[in-house]
Design an enzyme around this catalytic site. Structure first.
Site, PDB file in Angstrom:
ATOM      1  CG  ASP A 199      66.083  55.740  50.741  1.00  0.00           C
ATOM      2  OD1 ASP A 199      66.439  54.887  49.905  1.00  0.00           O
ATOM      3  OD2 ASP A 199      66.504  56.901  50.750  1.00  0.00           O
ATOM      4  CG  HIS A 222      61.621  63.294  48.038  1.00  0.00           C
ATOM      5  ND1 HIS A 222      61.834  64.155  46.980  1.00  0.00           N
ATOM      6  CD2 HIS A 222      62.412  62.210  47.814  1.00  0.00           C
ATOM      7  CE1 HIS A 222      62.713  63.605  46.159  1.00  0.00           C
ATOM      8  NE2 HIS A 222      63.073  62.434  46.633  1.00  0.00           N
TER       9      HIS A 222
HETATM   10  N1  CMC Z   1      62.149  63.601  59.883  1.00  0.00           N
HETATM   11  C1  CMC Z   1      61.755  64.638  60.634  1.00  0.00           C
HETATM   12  N2  CMC Z   1      61.510  65.852  60.139  1.00  0.00           N
HETATM   13  C2  CMC Z   1      61.671  66.008  58.817  1.00  0.00           C
HETATM   14  C3  CMC Z   1      62.075  64.980  57.967  1.00  0.00           C
HETATM   15  C4  CMC Z   1      62.313  63.728  58.561  1.00  0.00           C
HETATM   16  N3  CMC Z   1      62.709  62.705  57.826  1.00  0.00           N
HETATM   17  N4  CMC Z   1      62.147  65.424  56.706  1.00  0.00           N
HETATM   18  C5  CMC Z   1      61.811  66.694  56.737  1.00  0.00           C
HETATM   19  N5  CMC Z   1      61.524  67.062  58.017  1.00  0.00           N
HETATM   20  C6  CMC Z   1      61.104  68.364  58.475  1.00  0.00           C
HETATM   21  C7  CMC Z   1      62.326  69.226  58.806  1.00  0.00           C
HETATM   22  O1  CMC Z   1      62.729  69.047  60.127  1.00  0.00           O
HETATM   23  C8  CMC Z   1      61.770  70.589  58.514  1.00  0.00           C
HETATM   24  O2  CMC Z   1      60.888  70.912  59.557  1.00  0.00           O
HETATM   25  P1  CMC Z   1      60.813  72.391  60.167  1.00  0.00           P
HETATM   26  O3  CMC Z   1      60.388  73.245  59.005  1.00  0.00           O
HETATM   27  O4  CMC Z   1      59.836  72.261  61.259  1.00  0.00           O
HETATM   28  O5  CMC Z   1      62.214  72.680  60.624  1.00  0.00           O
HETATM   29  C9  CMC Z   1      60.906  70.379  57.287  1.00  0.00           C
HETATM   30  O6  CMC Z   1      60.458  69.023  57.386  1.00  0.00           O
HETATM   31  C10 CMC Z   1      61.654  70.559  55.973  1.00  0.00           C
HETATM   32  O7  CMC Z   1      62.775  69.689  55.981  1.00  0.00           O
HETATM   33  P2  CMC Z   1      64.116  69.930  55.201  1.00  0.00           P
HETATM   34  O8  CMC Z   1      65.179  69.052  55.757  1.00  0.00           O
HETATM   35  O9  CMC Z   1      64.412  71.394  55.131  1.00  0.00           O
HETATM   36  O10 CMC Z   1      63.693  69.464  53.758  1.00  0.00           O
HETATM   37  P3  CMC Z   1      64.668  69.205  52.570  1.00  0.00           P
HETATM   38  O11 CMC Z   1      63.873  69.335  51.344  1.00  0.00           O
HETATM   39  O12 CMC Z   1      65.912  69.983  52.679  1.00  0.00           O
HETATM   40  O13 CMC Z   1      65.115  67.687  52.843  1.00  0.00           O
HETATM   41  C11 CMC Z   1      65.298  65.416  52.920  1.00  0.00           C
HETATM   42  C12 CMC Z   1      64.664  66.602  52.195  1.00  0.00           C
HETATM   43  C13 CMC Z   1      65.027  64.146  52.127  1.00  0.00           C
HETATM   44  C14 CMC Z   1      66.803  65.608  53.014  1.00  0.00           C
HETATM   45  C15 CMC Z   1      64.698  65.331  54.336  1.00  0.00           C
HETATM   46  O14 CMC Z   1      63.319  65.089  54.246  1.00  0.00           O
HETATM   47  C16 CMC Z   1      65.383  64.273  55.170  1.00  0.00           C
HETATM   48  O15 CMC Z   1      66.424  64.553  55.779  1.00  0.00           O
HETATM   49  N6  CMC Z   1      64.818  63.046  55.247  1.00  0.00           N
HETATM   50  C17 CMC Z   1      65.464  61.959  55.954  1.00  0.00           C
HETATM   51  C18 CMC Z   1      66.556  61.326  55.124  1.00  0.00           C
HETATM   52  C19 CMC Z   1      65.989  60.528  53.974  1.00  0.00           C
HETATM   53  O16 CMC Z   1      65.065  59.761  54.145  1.00  0.00           O
HETATM   54  N7  CMC Z   1      66.594  60.690  52.789  1.00  0.00           N
HETATM   55  C20 CMC Z   1      66.196  59.959  51.582  1.00  0.00           C
HETATM   56  C21 CMC Z   1      65.582  60.875  50.572  1.00  0.00           C
HETATM   57  S1  CMC Z   1      64.667  60.043  49.265  1.00  0.00           S
HETATM   58  C22 CMC Z   1      65.785  59.078  48.428  1.00  0.00           C
HETATM   59  C23 CMC Z   1      66.956  59.780  47.907  1.00  0.00           C
HETATM   60  O17 CMC Z   1      66.855  60.770  47.174  1.00  0.00           O
HETATM   61  O18 CMC Z   1      68.053  59.334  48.215  1.00  0.00           O
END
Ligand code: CMC
Length: 396
Positions: free
Chosen positions: A333, A282
């Site tokens: 989720d 998140h």
């Molecule tokens: N699986 C694997 N690695 C992850 C995940 C994940 N679900 N989430 C974050 N990471 C890693 C990412 O690969 C990165 O690692 P590194 O620095 O080694 O490259 C690091 O954590 C930071 O990730 P990010 O994507 O830059 O973080 P963000 O703040 O942009 O993204 C997020 C937040 C929710 C989009 C992301 O965690 C994600 O894609 N999660 C999976 C989709 C998901 O479950 N979404 C629902 C969010 S909560 C409910 C809502 O708001 O709808």
């Protein structure tokens, strides 16, 4: 990642609706802890809190419930138009179109967007909460809001039934949105436990500060567009798998992994392939998402109740593997997938259900934006070419 990318950590406006302390895992609606609301409130009471800035008194809650419950139905012309849509379409696309149709048929369509000037002697702030936007219950936007709240539940249930070529089910008067949604979806009266669990899910998903869909709604409202248009925009933003679309993707993952004993290897393999594991991570929470705390408990008890303890065990094993390998925790989720599955709901409907709850937060934010509006118009850090000469067509 470059600073400001994805607007990370950028304060994009003021709001008195909900706030998150991601380090301490705190979420509050109008200053009240999500834990207290999940344990003691109802969805309708929580919506009143979000919209009017304070908890309702008994008579206010009764009136609000009566109004909202009476709206859990769809206008005939909207049902007819839903019948003409492709029944194999993505339910979120159908929802997007459905909200748009509801806007067209709304009796208040074209009503004023401007905040209310209270009549002499009427203290709107005293009548509502100290932080309520300037929209009393009789304002066109308030009427649209309560109508849309009820209609969203009817619409989500109708989408699934139309896709399955089933007749629509009428709601039962005097029953909650949670109860009537489950009834209209399945055609069977839900028991008290299922209704309470689903109601709690609606509370947990109701608002979440400036998330992508809410911010989208505020941007649309900031142009002085109408309420339904802002909500259509929000539905579009919620659809994606990085936001609301993740809950459906989680269920697909659970179905693919199947065996709790495979969880560790499956997660390792997916991470090695640089895949994102849906339902984890998140932008705001670095520790436990407080909503996941409730959903985990509900998943455990419901999975056991429906004879699928393996589904909870599988989820728990994925959570353990994810933390061991990546130190990332589940978000709202992850456990909502096994909760909805145990309630007998099809995975394709999980994101529309998110929308039917979050519409309450979107509306609160649209009203707050309109009450003190300034067009939302940020600037881009231009990284393109400069001073490029225009080449005539024949010379390119
Ligand atoms: N699986 C694997 N690695 C992850 C995940 C994940 N679900 N989430 C974050 N990471 C890693 C990412 O690969 C990165 O690692 P590194 O620095 O080694 O490259 C690091 O954590 C930071 O990730 P990010 O994507 O830059 O973080 P963000 O703040 O942009 O993204 C997020 C937040 C929710 C989009 C992301 O965690 C994600 O894609 N999660 C999976 C989709 C998901 O479950 N979404 C629902 C969010 S909560 C409910 C809502 O708001 O709808």
């Amino acid at each position: 990642m470059a600073s400001g990318e994805g607007l990370e950590d950028i304060v994009a406006g003021k709001s008195a609706i909900s706030t998150i302390d991601g380090k301490r895992g705190v979420l509050t609606y109008r200053g009240i802890s999500i834990h207290d609301l999940a344990d003691h409130s109802t969805f309708e009471e929580t919506v009143y809190l979000l919209w009017y800035g304070r908890l309702p008194k008994a008579v206010e809650l009764r009136n609000f419930c009566e109004q909202a419950w009476a709206e859990v139905r769809l206008p005939k012309d909207v049902v007819a138009q839903l019948h003409s849509l492709p029944d194999d379409a993505n339910p979120m696309s159908l929802l997007r179109t459905g909200v748009s149709l509801l806007g067209l048929s709304d009796p208040e369509e074209g009503g004023s967007n401007a905040p209310e000037q209270p009549a002499p002697g009427v203290n709107l702030i005293g009548q509502l909460g100290p932080e309520a936007p300037g929209f009393g219950p009789n304002h066109p936007n308030s009427k649209k809001a309560v109508r849309l709240l009820g209609q969203m539940a009817a619409l989500v249930a109708a989408i699934q039934r139309l896709q399955k070529h089933q007749d629509l089910v009428a709601p039962r008067p005097g029953k909650s949105i949670a109860y009537n949604f489950l009834l209209m979806l399945t055609g069977k009266e839900p028991d008290e436990e299922a209704t309470r669990i689903f109601d709690t899910c609606l509370i947990l998903h109701a608002d979440h500060e400036f998330n992508a869909s809410t911010f989208t709604a505020r941007v649309a409202a900031g142009t002085l567009s109408d309420l339904h248009s802002a909500i259509v925009a929000a539905v579009c933003a919620l659809k994606g798998p990085l936001h609301g679309g993740a809950n459906t993707a989680v269920m697909k993952m659970l179905m693919e992994v199947q065996d709790p004993a495979r969880a560790q290897d499956w997660v390792k393999d997916a991470l090695d392939k640089k895949k994102k594991i849906m339902g984890f991570g998140h932008r705001m929470y670095k520790g436990e998402d407080p909503r996941a705390t409730h959903l985990r408990k509900m998943s455990e008890s419901l999975c056991a109740k429906v004879g699928r303890p393996d589904l909870y065990e599988l989820s728990k094993n994925i959570e353990t593997a994810m933390f061991a390998l990546k130190q990332i925790k589940p978000n709202v989720d992850f456990y909502s997938a096994s909760v909805y599955y145990s309630l007998g709901i099809d995975p394709e409907l999980y994101t529309p259900i998110f929308a039917m709850s979050r519409v309450s937060g979107w509306i609160a934010h649209v009203l707050e934006q309109l009450a003190n509006n300034r067009l939302i118009r940020p600037v881009a850090d231009y990284v393109g070419r400069q001073d490029v000469p225009y080449a005539p067509l024949a010379q390119r």
